[in-house]
Design a protein around this motif. Structure first.
Motif, PDB file in Angstrom:
ATOM      1  N   GLN A 161      20.763  -5.962 -20.867  1.00  0.00           N
ATOM      2  CA  GLN A 161      21.326  -6.940 -19.941  1.00  0.00           C
ATOM      3  C   GLN A 161      20.682  -8.303 -20.091  1.00  0.00           C
ATOM      4  O   GLN A 161      21.366  -9.329 -20.105  1.00  0.00           O
ATOM      5  N   ASN A 162      19.352  -8.329 -20.182  1.00  0.00           N
ATOM      6  CA  ASN A 162      18.638  -9.606 -20.163  1.00  0.00           C
ATOM      7  C   ASN A 162      18.350 -10.076 -21.590  1.00  0.00           C
ATOM      8  O   ASN A 162      17.252  -9.898 -22.115  1.00  0.00           O
ATOM      9  N   GLN A 163      19.351 -10.694 -22.197  1.00  0.00           N
ATOM     10  CA  GLN A 163      19.229 -11.153 -23.577  1.00  0.00           C
ATOM     11  C   GLN A 163      18.742 -12.599 -23.671  1.00  0.00           C
ATOM     12  O   GLN A 163      17.938 -12.922 -24.542  1.00  0.00           O
ATOM     13  N   VAL A 164      19.253 -13.458 -22.831  1.00  0.00           N
ATOM     14  CA  VAL A 164      18.880 -14.873 -22.879  1.00  0.00           C
ATOM     15  C   VAL A 164      18.738 -15.377 -21.449  1.00  0.00           C
ATOM     16  O   VAL A 164      19.594 -15.099 -20.606  1.00  0.00           O
ATOM     17  N   PHE A 165      17.649 -16.104 -21.195  1.00  0.00           N
ATOM     18  CA  PHE A 165      17.524 -16.744 -19.890  1.00  0.00           C
ATOM     19  C   PHE A 165      16.929 -18.135 -20.052  1.00  0.00           C
ATOM     20  O   PHE A 165      16.269 -18.457 -21.044  1.00  0.00           O
ATOM     21  N   SER A 166      17.181 -18.957 -19.058  1.00  0.00           N
ATOM     22  CA  SER A 166      16.590 -20.292 -19.014  1.00  0.00           C
ATOM     23  C   SER A 166      15.850 -20.457 -17.697  1.00  0.00           C
ATOM     24  O   SER A 166      16.127 -19.749 -16.720  1.00  0.00           O
ATOM     25  N   VAL A 167      14.916 -21.381 -17.685  1.00  0.00           N
ATOM     26  CA  VAL A 167      14.256 -21.803 -16.451  1.00  0.00           C
ATOM     27  C   VAL A 167      14.438 -23.312 -16.366  1.00  0.00           C
ATOM     28  O   VAL A 167      13.878 -24.052 -17.191  1.00  0.00           O
ATOM     29  N   ASP A 168      15.265 -23.726 -15.403  1.00  0.00           N
ATOM     30  CA  ASP A 168      15.627 -25.141 -15.297  1.00  0.00           C
ATOM     31  C   ASP A 168      16.077 -25.635 -16.673  1.00  0.00           C
ATOM     32  O   ASP A 168      16.792 -24.940 -17.382  1.00  0.00           O
ATOM     33  N   ARG A 169      15.632 -26.813 -17.077  1.00  0.00           N
ATOM     34  CA  ARG A 169      16.015 -27.329 -18.395  1.00  0.00           C
ATOM     35  C   ARG A 169      14.896 -27.223 -19.422  1.00  0.00           C
ATOM     36  O   ARG A 169      15.129 -27.464 -20.611  1.00  0.00           O
ATOM     37  N   HIS A 170      13.690 -26.825 -18.986  1.00  0.00           N
ATOM     38  CA  HIS A 170      12.530 -26.920 -19.868  1.00  0.00           C
ATOM     39  C   HIS A 170      12.196 -25.650 -20.628  1.00  0.00           C
ATOM     40  O   HIS A 170      11.404 -25.696 -21.580  1.00  0.00           O
ATOM     41  N   ALA A 171      12.740 -24.504 -20.239  1.00  0.00           N
ATOM     42  CA  ALA A 171      12.357 -23.242 -20.878  1.00  0.00           C
ATOM     43  C   ALA A 171      13.588 -22.419 -21.240  1.00  0.00           C
ATOM     44  O   ALA A 171      14.534 -22.321 -20.453  1.00  0.00           O
ATOM     45  N   LEU A 172      13.536 -21.820 -22.429  1.00  0.00           N
ATOM     46  CA  LEU A 172      14.647 -21.013 -22.928  1.00  0.00           C
ATOM     47  C   LEU A 172      14.063 -19.804 -23.637  1.00  0.00           C
ATOM     48  O   LEU A 172      13.141 -19.938 -24.458  1.00  0.00           O
ATOM     49  N   ALA A 173      14.584 -18.615 -23.323  1.00  0.00           N
ATOM     50  CA  ALA A 173      14.053 -17.370 -23.874  1.00  0.00           C
ATOM     51  C   ALA A 173      15.179 -16.516 -24.437  1.00  0.00           C
ATOM     52  O   ALA A 173      16.182 -16.278 -23.758  1.00  0.00           O
ATOM     53  N   PHE A 174      14.994 -16.059 -25.666  1.00  0.00           N
ATOM     54  CA  PHE A 174      15.960 -15.202 -26.355  1.00  0.00           C
ATOM     55  C   PHE A 174      15.319 -13.855 -26.659  1.00  0.00           C
ATOM     56  O   PHE A 174      14.294 -13.804 -27.358  1.00  0.00           O
ATOM     57  N   GLN A 175      15.908 -12.771 -26.181  1.00  0.00           N
ATOM     58  CA  GLN A 175      15.489 -11.455 -26.635  1.00  0.00           C
ATOM     59  C   GLN A 175      15.958 -11.219 -28.068  1.00  0.00           C
ATOM     60  O   GLN A 175      15.334 -10.483 -28.840  1.00  0.00           O
ATOM     61  N   CYS A 176      17.038 -11.857 -28.446  1.00  0.00           N
ATOM     62  CA  CYS A 176      17.637 -11.729 -29.774  1.00  0.00           C
ATOM     63  C   CYS A 176      17.072 -12.792 -30.716  1.00  0.00           C
ATOM     64  O   CYS A 176      16.104 -13.471 -30.391  1.00  0.00           O
ATOM     65  N   HIS A 177      17.687 -12.967 -31.894  1.00  0.00           N
ATOM     66  CA  HIS A 177      17.130 -13.828 -32.935  1.00  0.00           C
ATOM     67  C   HIS A 177      18.122 -14.887 -33.413  1.00  0.00           C
ATOM     68  O   HIS A 177      18.642 -14.815 -34.532  1.00  0.00           O
ATOM     69  N   PRO A 178      18.369 -15.932 -32.610  1.00  0.00           N
ATOM     70  CA  PRO A 178      19.286 -16.990 -33.039  1.00  0.00           C
ATOM     71  C   PRO A 178      18.709 -17.860 -34.148  1.00  0.00           C
ATOM     72  O   PRO A 178      19.443 -18.606 -34.800  1.00  0.00           O
ATOM     73  N   GLU A 179      17.393 -17.783 -34.365  1.00  0.00           N
ATOM     74  CA  GLU A 179      16.721 -18.586 -35.390  1.00  0.00           C
ATOM     75  C   GLU A 179      16.756 -17.942 -36.771  1.00  0.00           C
ATOM     76  O   GLU A 179      16.313 -18.540 -37.762  1.00  0.00           O
ATOM     77  N   PHE A 180      17.283 -16.732 -36.859  1.00  0.00           N
ATOM     78  CA  PHE A 180      17.189 -15.927 -38.080  1.00  0.00           C
ATOM     79  C   PHE A 180      17.822 -16.626 -39.272  1.00  0.00           C
ATOM     80  O   PHE A 180      18.962 -17.106 -39.208  1.00  0.00           O
ATOM     81  N   ALA A 181      17.069 -16.668 -40.371  1.00  0.00           N
ATOM     82  CA  ALA A 181      17.558 -17.225 -41.635  1.00  0.00           C
ATOM     83  C   ALA A 181      17.829 -16.068 -42.593  1.00  0.00           C
ATOM     84  O   ALA A 181      16.905 -15.325 -42.957  1.00  0.00           O
ATOM     85  N   ALA A 182      19.078 -15.914 -42.989  1.00  0.00           N
ATOM     86  CA  ALA A 182      19.498 -14.745 -43.764  1.00  0.00           C
ATOM     87  C   ALA A 182      18.725 -14.593 -45.068  1.00  0.00           C
ATOM     88  O   ALA A 182      18.545 -13.472 -45.564  1.00  0.00           O
ATOM     89  N   ARG A 183      18.250 -15.698 -45.632  1.00  0.00           N
ATOM     90  CA  ARG A 183      17.529 -15.608 -46.912  1.00  0.00           C
ATOM     91  C   ARG A 183      16.228 -14.820 -46.781  1.00  0.00           C
ATOM     92  O   ARG A 183      15.648 -14.386 -47.792  1.00  0.00           O
ATOM     93  N   HIS A 184      15.757 -14.612 -45.558  1.00  0.00           N
ATOM     94  CA  HIS A 184      14.512 -13.877 -45.340  1.00  0.00           C
ATOM     95  C   HIS A 184      14.746 -12.397 -44.992  1.00  0.00           C
ATOM     96  O   HIS A 184      13.788 -11.695 -44.650  1.00  0.00           O
ATOM     97  N   LEU A 185      15.981 -11.933 -45.076  1.00  0.00           N
ATOM     98  CA  LEU A 185      16.275 -10.566 -44.621  1.00  0.00           C
ATOM     99  C   LEU A 185      15.393  -9.527 -45.299  1.00  0.00           C
ATOM    100  O   LEU A 185      14.868  -8.630 -44.633  1.00  0.00           O
ATOM    101  N   GLU A 186      15.245  -9.599 -46.622  1.00  0.00           N
ATOM    102  CA  GLU A 186      14.482  -8.550 -47.304  1.00  0.00           C
ATOM    103  C   GLU A 186      13.028  -8.527 -46.826  1.00  0.00           C
ATOM    104  O   GLU A 186      12.429  -7.454 -46.752  1.00  0.00           O
ATOM    105  N   GLN A 187      12.478  -9.676 -46.465  1.00  0.00           N
ATOM    106  CA  GLN A 187      11.121  -9.691 -45.901  1.00  0.00           C
ATOM    107  C   GLN A 187      11.081  -8.934 -44.579  1.00  0.00           C
ATOM    108  O   GLN A 187      10.119  -8.210 -44.294  1.00  0.00           O
ATOM    109  N   TRP A 188      12.122  -9.103 -43.768  1.00  0.00           N
ATOM    110  CA  TRP A 188      12.193  -8.370 -42.500  1.00  0.00           C
ATOM    111  C   TRP A 188      12.307  -6.866 -42.763  1.00  0.00           C
ATOM    112  O   TRP A 188      11.654  -6.064 -42.082  1.00  0.00           O
ATOM    113  N   LEU A 189      13.121  -6.487 -43.736  1.00  0.00           N
ATOM    114  CA  LEU A 189      13.312  -5.066 -44.031  1.00  0.00           C
ATOM    115  C   LEU A 189      12.022  -4.440 -44.548  1.00  0.00           C
ATOM    116  O   LEU A 189      11.700  -3.282 -44.221  1.00  0.00           O
TER     117      LEU A 189
END
Length: 234
Positions: A161-189
């Motif tokens: 349920q709690n994937q992304v939340f914000s606190v006012d305008r100054h804080a943002l939290a992602f349970q998921c990975h919006p920053e993910f760069a596909a070229r690094h996938l094999e390093q993750w694996l």
């Protein structure tokens, strides 16, 4: 010359700021990585911008990884001051803990690609471009957290349920990975090989879906990140 500082607390070398690095550099931030468990993290708390990234440990394992207490204390102080702060995966869980909420094993382990469902608040927020109608999302976590009282829920999935939340305008939290760069996938694996084996994850499916969704996520993720940076209090 850069005039602002961006501190990035990293827990494993291959989970870096990914596609979010370029937008910060383009805005004149000098990026500095701090290695959790190795570096003195106190200067990170004084940076103009702070990001706390992911890692394969749990917030509630602070007896095994005492530096987590330092991170929570740093985040608690920073959030009280309403200073620009981003949390991703473990970083989001640490933010929830810093805001007084518990972190615990989720009902399911989410590893792989699945779209986000944005809340009404999310659809009118800077992360609107991350709605499942625009892109899928990479997930890689087993823990979850209770939503902080001061937070606004922006997005969920069927398994978390709690994937992304914000606190006012100054804080943002992602349970998921919006920053993910596909070229690094094999390093993750490679880096998460034990976790993937224990979860019975299909590596070829992750590879196929990354080829299918990776470029779109990078585009939409940067769009969302830039929109949030634009909205930060000056």
């Amino acid at each position: 010359m850069p005039t602002k500082t961006a501190a990035i607390i990293r827990h494993v070398m291959f989970e870096d700021l990914g596609s979010f690095a370029a937008p910060l550099a383009a805005r004149g931030y000098a990026l500095r990585y701090f290695e959790a468990g190795i570096d003195d993290l106190s200067p990170a708390g004084e940076a103009d911008f702070l990001a706390v990234l992911g890692g394969p440990i749990a917030v509630y394992e602070d007896d095994r990884y005492p530096f987590l207490r330092e991170e929570i204390s740093l985040l608690r102080s920073r959030l009280r001051q309403a200073r620009p702060t981003l949390g991703i995966c473990l970083g989001a869980q640490l933010m929830a803990a810093a805001l007084g909420q518990r972190v615990y094993p989720g009902a399911v382990k989410e590893i792989g690609w699945a779209p986000l469902t944005l809340t009404a608040a999310g659809r009118t927020s800077p992360i609107a471009s991350l709605d499942g109608t625009h892109t899928s999302m990479l997930h890689w976590h087993g823990d979850t957290f209770d939503l902080p009282a001061s937070a606004t829920l922006l997005a969920s999935t069927a398994g978390c349920q709690n994937q992304v939340f914000s606190v006012d305008r100054h804080a943002l939290a992602f349970q998921c990975h919006p920053e993910f760069a596909a070229r690094h996938l094999e390093q993750w694996l490679i880096g998460h090989a034990c976790e993937l084996a224990a979860a019975g994850s299909d590596l070829e499916q992750i590879r196929r879906e990354t080829r299918l969704h990776g470029a779109t996520l990078a585009e939409q993720g940067v769009r969302a990140f830039n929109a949030w940076l634009d909205a930060l209090p000056q």
